[in-house]
Motif scaffolding. Structure first.
Motif, PDB file in Angstrom:
ATOM      1  N   ALA A 192       0.822  -1.211   0.000  1.00 10.78           N
ATOM      2  CA  ALA A 192       0.000   0.000   0.000  1.00 10.78           C
ATOM      3  C   ALA A 192       0.859   1.265   0.000  1.00 10.78           C
ATOM      4  CB  ALA A 192      -0.929  -0.006   1.214  1.00 10.78           C
ATOM      5  N   ALA A 193       1.949   1.238   0.767  1.00 15.53           N
ATOM      6  CA  ALA A 193       2.782   2.433   0.912  1.00 15.53           C
ATOM      7  C   ALA A 193       3.465   2.823  -0.391  1.00 15.53           C
ATOM      8  CB  ALA A 193       3.827   2.219   2.005  1.00 15.53           C
ATOM      9  N   PHE A 194       3.825   1.828  -1.207  1.00 16.15           N
ATOM     10  CA  PHE A 194       4.604   2.117  -2.404  1.00 16.15           C
ATOM     11  C   PHE A 194       3.834   1.864  -3.704  1.00 16.15           C
ATOM     12  CE2 PHE A 194       7.613   1.443   1.003  1.00 16.15           C
ATOM     13  CZ  PHE A 194       8.417   2.567   0.862  1.00 16.15           C
ATOM     14  N   GLY A 195       2.530   1.650  -3.578  1.00 17.65           N
ATOM     15  CA  GLY A 195       1.688   1.565  -4.767  1.00 17.65           C
ATOM     16  C   GLY A 195       1.993   0.388  -5.662  1.00 17.65           C
ATOM     17  N   VAL A 196       2.377  -0.746  -5.073  1.00 15.17           N
ATOM     18  CA  VAL A 196       2.643  -1.949  -5.861  1.00 15.17           C
ATOM     19  C   VAL A 196       1.308  -2.541  -6.323  1.00 15.17           C
ATOM     20  CG1 VAL A 196       3.641  -4.262  -5.875  1.00 15.17           C
ATOM     21  CG2 VAL A 196       4.743  -2.431  -4.562  1.00 15.17           C
ATOM     22  N   LYS A 197       1.182  -2.787  -7.606  1.00 13.69           N
ATOM     23  CA  LYS A 197      -0.058  -3.366  -8.140  1.00 13.69           C
ATOM     24  C   LYS A 197       0.048  -4.883  -8.101  1.00 13.69           C
ATOM     25  CE  LYS A 197      -1.136   0.566 -11.112  1.00 13.69           C
ATOM     26  NZ  LYS A 197      -1.321   1.048 -12.501  1.00 13.69           N
ATOM     27  N   GLY A 198      -0.279  -5.445  -6.958  1.00 14.90           N
ATOM     28  CA  GLY A 198      -0.193  -6.888  -6.780  1.00 14.90           C
ATOM     29  C   GLY A 198      -0.570  -7.265  -5.367  1.00 14.90           C
ATOM     30  N   ARG A 199      -0.698  -8.571  -5.136  1.00  8.73           N
ATOM     31  CA  ARG A 199      -1.033  -9.097  -3.817  1.00  8.73           C
ATOM     32  C   ARG A 199       0.167  -9.833  -3.249  1.00  8.73           C
ATOM     33  NH1 ARG A 199      -4.394 -10.898  -7.373  1.00  8.73           N
ATOM     34  NH2 ARG A 199      -3.741 -13.056  -7.028  1.00  8.73           N
ATOM     35  N   GLY A 200       0.238  -9.900  -1.938  1.00 10.96           N
ATOM     36  CA  GLY A 200       1.393 -10.488  -1.281  1.00 10.96           C
ATOM     37  C   GLY A 200       1.701 -11.899  -1.709  1.00 10.96           C
ATOM     38  N   GLU A 201       0.665 -12.694  -2.017  1.00 14.10           N
ATOM     39  CA  GLU A 201       0.884 -14.095  -2.377  1.00 14.10           C
ATOM     40  C   GLU A 201       1.263 -14.279  -3.847  1.00 14.10           C
ATOM     41  OE1 GLU A 201      -3.604 -13.292  -2.675  1.00 14.10           O
ATOM     42  OE2 GLU A 201      -1.915 -12.769  -1.348  1.00 14.10           O
ATOM     43  N   GLN A 202       1.155 -13.236  -4.662  1.00 13.78           N
ATOM     44  CA  GLN A 202       1.505 -13.344  -6.076  1.00 13.78           C
ATOM     45  C   GLN A 202       3.004 -13.530  -6.263  1.00 13.78           C
ATOM     46  OE1 GLN A 202      -0.688  -9.729  -7.681  1.00 13.78           O
ATOM     47  NE2 GLN A 202      -0.372 -10.936  -9.545  1.00 13.78           N
ATOM     48  N   PRO A 203       3.432 -14.414  -7.190  1.00 13.76           N
ATOM     49  CA  PRO A 203       4.864 -14.487  -7.502  1.00 13.76           C
ATOM     50  C   PRO A 203       5.347 -13.164  -8.086  1.00 13.76           C
ATOM     51  CG  PRO A 203       3.677 -16.374  -8.416  1.00 13.76           C
ATOM     52  CD  PRO A 203       2.635 -15.406  -7.939  1.00 13.76           C
ATOM     53  N   ALA A 204       6.552 -12.769  -7.724  1.00 14.47           N
ATOM     54  CA  ALA A 204       7.108 -11.519  -8.251  1.00 14.47           C
ATOM     55  C   ALA A 204       7.237 -11.572  -9.768  1.00 14.47           C
ATOM     56  CB  ALA A 204       8.461 -11.240  -7.613  1.00 14.47           C
ATOM     57  N   SER A 205       7.375 -12.773 -10.320  1.00 13.25           N
ATOM     58  CA  SER A 205       7.501 -12.917 -11.774  1.00 13.25           C
ATOM     59  C   SER A 205       6.250 -12.477 -12.519  1.00 13.25           C
ATOM     60  CB  SER A 205       7.817 -14.374 -12.137  1.00 13.25           C
ATOM     61  OG  SER A 205       6.808 -15.238 -11.635  1.00 13.25           O
ATOM     62  N   ASP A 206       5.107 -12.416 -11.836  1.00 14.60           N
ATOM     63  CA  ASP A 206       3.855 -12.002 -12.474  1.00 14.60           C
ATOM     64  C   ASP A 206       3.779 -10.493 -12.701  1.00 14.60           C
ATOM     65  OD1 ASP A 206       3.016 -14.584 -12.489  1.00 14.60           O
ATOM     66  OD2 ASP A 206       1.450 -14.355 -10.980  1.00 14.60           O
TER      67      ASP A 206
END
Length: 492
Positions: free
Chosen positions: A380-394
Motif C-alpha cells: 500500500a505504501a509504495f503503490g505496488v499493483k499486486g497481492r502479497g501471495e503473487q509471484p514476483a515474476s507475475d
C-alpha cells in the motif's frame, strides 16, 4: 506501391478469458525503423513474441513477403529472417562470447566445429558494435552492457531481414548507444526492417521513422513521423495528459549524511573518488559504461572491496566488509539487475518484502499473519499493483522495481543507493519511481542515483558526480548541469 515485408491483420491474443491483444493491424516495410511503444502491460512483448514465433495468436493472421506466415517456434521465424533480441539477457555464462554468438548454428568443417572461423566471425560482429573484448573469453563476469551488445551481435550474425529490438539500450551508455545506432542505420540502408521497442523517448525520435502506440492491448495511434513532441507520444501511451515527468526537488538539509574520501577500488574500477551527500539531497552519478559507476556504489554499499579511502556515515568511519554491514548501519542499495540481484522472482511479493526485514520481527517465529500484515503495509505504501501471495515474476517491470525499493525502504534507511532505477520501465511507471525518490529526499534520506539515462540523472539530481574511466571528472550543481556539460566531463 511497396509491398510490406511483414503484415499483421487483426491480431488478438487471450489467456483464458483475459484479452492481452485486441485486433492489432499494421505493416512493416523493408529499410524502415518502426517504434513500438506502450506502457508495461500494453502488449508489446506479447506481440513481439507472436511475430518471432514464441507465441501464437488467438485470432488474426500475418503475411511475410506476401506469403502466409505463422511460425510455430522461434527457429521457424529465424529461418525466415525474423529475429527478436529480448530485453532479458539469454546468454550462457560458462560459454565463450563466440560460442554464445553462434550457439546452435556452429560453423562446421570436416564434421566438427570450426572454432577458428567461429571466433573470427564473432570478433567481426563485436567490432561492428565497437565492443573490444576477446571473442574467446567467457561471458561470465562481463558487465550487463557488454552482455547486451553480445545479444545484438548474435542477431547481426543471423543476417536478419526483420529485427525486433526490445529495449536494446537499457544497459548501454552514450558511446555504446551511438555504436548501436550506427548499426541500425546501416541495417536500414541494407533494406532490413526493424521494430524498435524502447522507453527512451529521445532515442525514439532520433533513430525511428514512424511510431506505433499500443495501450491496453490495442493499437491506439500511429504517427507517420517520429519527429513529434515527446509529450504527444507519451500522452497517447498513457491515455491522459502528462503535466510533468520529474517532481520538483526539495532543498537539501544542512547536515552531511554521507562522506566518501579518496575511495579507490581494490580492482582498479575507480580511483580517489571524494564526495558528500547531505540529508535530503539527491546526488546523481553519471558517466559512460565502464566509468566505474556501479563499482563505486557497490563499494559504498559494502558489496565490493576497496584498496584505500573511507566512507563516513554521520561523521563516523565505517568498516564495511559486506552488504550486511552497510544495511545494519543504514545504507541500502537497489541494484541495476532487479531479477538477478534484487528479487527471488519465483517467490511471492510478500516473501521478497520480508526477506530483507527478518531482523525487524520481534518474534522468533514469523507467523503468516505477521508476514501478511507487513507485506500489505509495504504494498500500500509504495503503490505496488499486486497481492502479497503473487509471484514476483507475475509483475510488470515497474512493479517489480517498486517491490525491490519497498523492501529496503521499510527499514527506514539513512542512505539509499539506486543503480539504474528505471531500467526497462515504461514512462508512466517511471513517474511513480521518481516520486518515490523525491519523497525519500523530503524525508531527509540521502539518495544516490546512478543512471545511463542523461535526461533522468539531470531531472532528479540536486548535484551530479561525473566519472570518466574510473576517475572523478567533476561535480556539477543543478544550475551547471546539462547534457553538454555532463558529456564533456564524461568523455575526458
Amino acid at each position: 506501391m511497396r509491398e510490406p515485408v511483414l503484415s499483421l491483420k487483426g491480431i488478438s491474443k487471450r489467456y483464458g478469458p483475459v484479452p492481452v491483444l485486441k485486433d492489432v493491424s499494421f505493416d512493416i516495410y523493408a529499410g524502415e525503423v518502426v517504434a513500438l511503444l506502450g506502457e508495461n502491460g500494453a502488449g508489446k512483448s506479447t506481440l513481439s513474441g507472436i511475430i518471432a514465433g514464441s507465441r501464437s495468436p488467438s485470432e488474426g493472421s500475418m503475411t511475410w513477403l506476401g506469403q502466409p506466415y505463422a511460425p510455430a517456434n522461434p527457429a521457424e521465424a529465424i529461418d525466415k529472417g525474423v529475429v527478436l533480441i529480448h530485453q532479458e539477457l539469454q546468454l550462457l555464462p560458462e560459454l565463450s562470447v563466440a560460442e554464445n554468438v553462434f550457439i546452435g548454428r556452429w560453423p562446421m568443417k570436416n564434421g566438427v566445429v570450426d572454432r577458428a572461423q567461429m571466433v573470427r566471425r564473432a570478433q567481426e560482429q563485436l567490432a561492428r558494435l565497437n565492443l573490444h573484448i576477446p571473442a574467446t573469453r567467457k561471458v561470465a563476469g562481463l558487465s550487463t552492457a557488454h552482455q547486451q551488445l553480445i545479444e545484438i551481435a548474435k542477431a547481426l550474425a543471423l543476417n536478419a531481414r526483420l529485427l525486433i529490438l526490445d529495449e536494446p539500450t537499457a544497459a548501454l551508455g552514450g558511446a555504446e548507444t551511438e555504436a548501436l545506432f550506427e548499426q541500425v542505420r546501416k541495417l536500414r540502408a541494407e533494406g532490413v526492417g526493424i521494430i524498435y521497442i524502447s522507453h527512451r523517448m529521445e532515442e525514439i525520435r532520433k533513430i525511428t521513422d514512424r511510431i506505433i502506440v499500443l495501450r491496453d492491448g490495442e493499437k491506439v495511434q500511429e504517427f507517420a513521423d517520429s519527429a513529434i513532441p515527446v509529450r504527444t507520444i507519451v500522452e497517447s501511451m498513457v491515455g491522459r495528459s502528462l503535466e510533468r515527468m520529474f517532481p520538483s526537488l526539495p532543498e537539501p538539509q544542512p547536515k552531511t549524511m554521507l562522506e566518501v574520501e579518496k575511495l579507490t577500488s581494490a580492482e582498479d574500477a575507480f580511483r580517489d573518488v571524494s564526495f558528500s551527500v547531505k540529508a535530503g539531497e539527491i546526488l546523481g552519478i553519471a558517466g559512460l559504461v565502464g566509468a566505474g559507476r556501479t563499482e563505486l556504489v557497490r563499494a559504498i554499499s559494502g558489496a565490493d572491496p576497496v584498496a584505500s579511502g573511507s566512507v563516513k556515515l554521520d561523521g563516523e568511519v565505517l568498516a564495511l566488509k559486506s552488504p550486511a554491514d552497510a544495511i545494519a548501519r543504514g545504507i541500502v542499495m537497489v541494484p541495476e539487475d532487479r531479477k538477478e540481484q534484487g528479487l527471488v522472482v519465483a517467490h511471492g511479493i510478500g516473501e521478497n518484502l520480508v526477506y530483507a526485514n527478518l531482523d525487524r520481527f520481534a518474534s522468533r517465529w514469523l507467523t503468516p499473519s505477521a508476514k501478511r500484515a507487513f507485506a500489505d503495509k509495504a504494498i500500500a505504501a509504495f503503490g505496488v499493483k499486486g497481492r502479497g501471495e503473487q509471484p514476483a515474476s507475475d509483475l510488470s517491470g515497474g512493479n517489480q522495481q517498486k517491490v525491490v525499493i519497498a523492501k529496503w525502504l521499510m527499514r527506514d534507511p539513512k542512505v539509499v543507493v539506486l543503480d539504474e532505477p528505471t531500467r526497462g520501465i515504461d514512462v508512466g511507471a517511471r513517474a511513480g519511481i521518481y516520486d518515490i525518490i523525491v519523497n525519500l529526499a523530503r524525508r531527509g534520506v540521502a539518495v544516490i542515483v546512478v543512471s545511463s539515462d542523461l535526461e533522468e540523472v539531470l531531472g532528479v539530481s540536486n548535484r551530479i558526480l561525473v566519472l570518466a574511466q574510473g576517475n572523478q571528472a567533476g561535480i556539477l550543481s543543478r544550475e551547471e548541469a546539462n547534457d553538454v556539460s555532463v558529456m564533456e566531463l564524461a568523455t575526458l
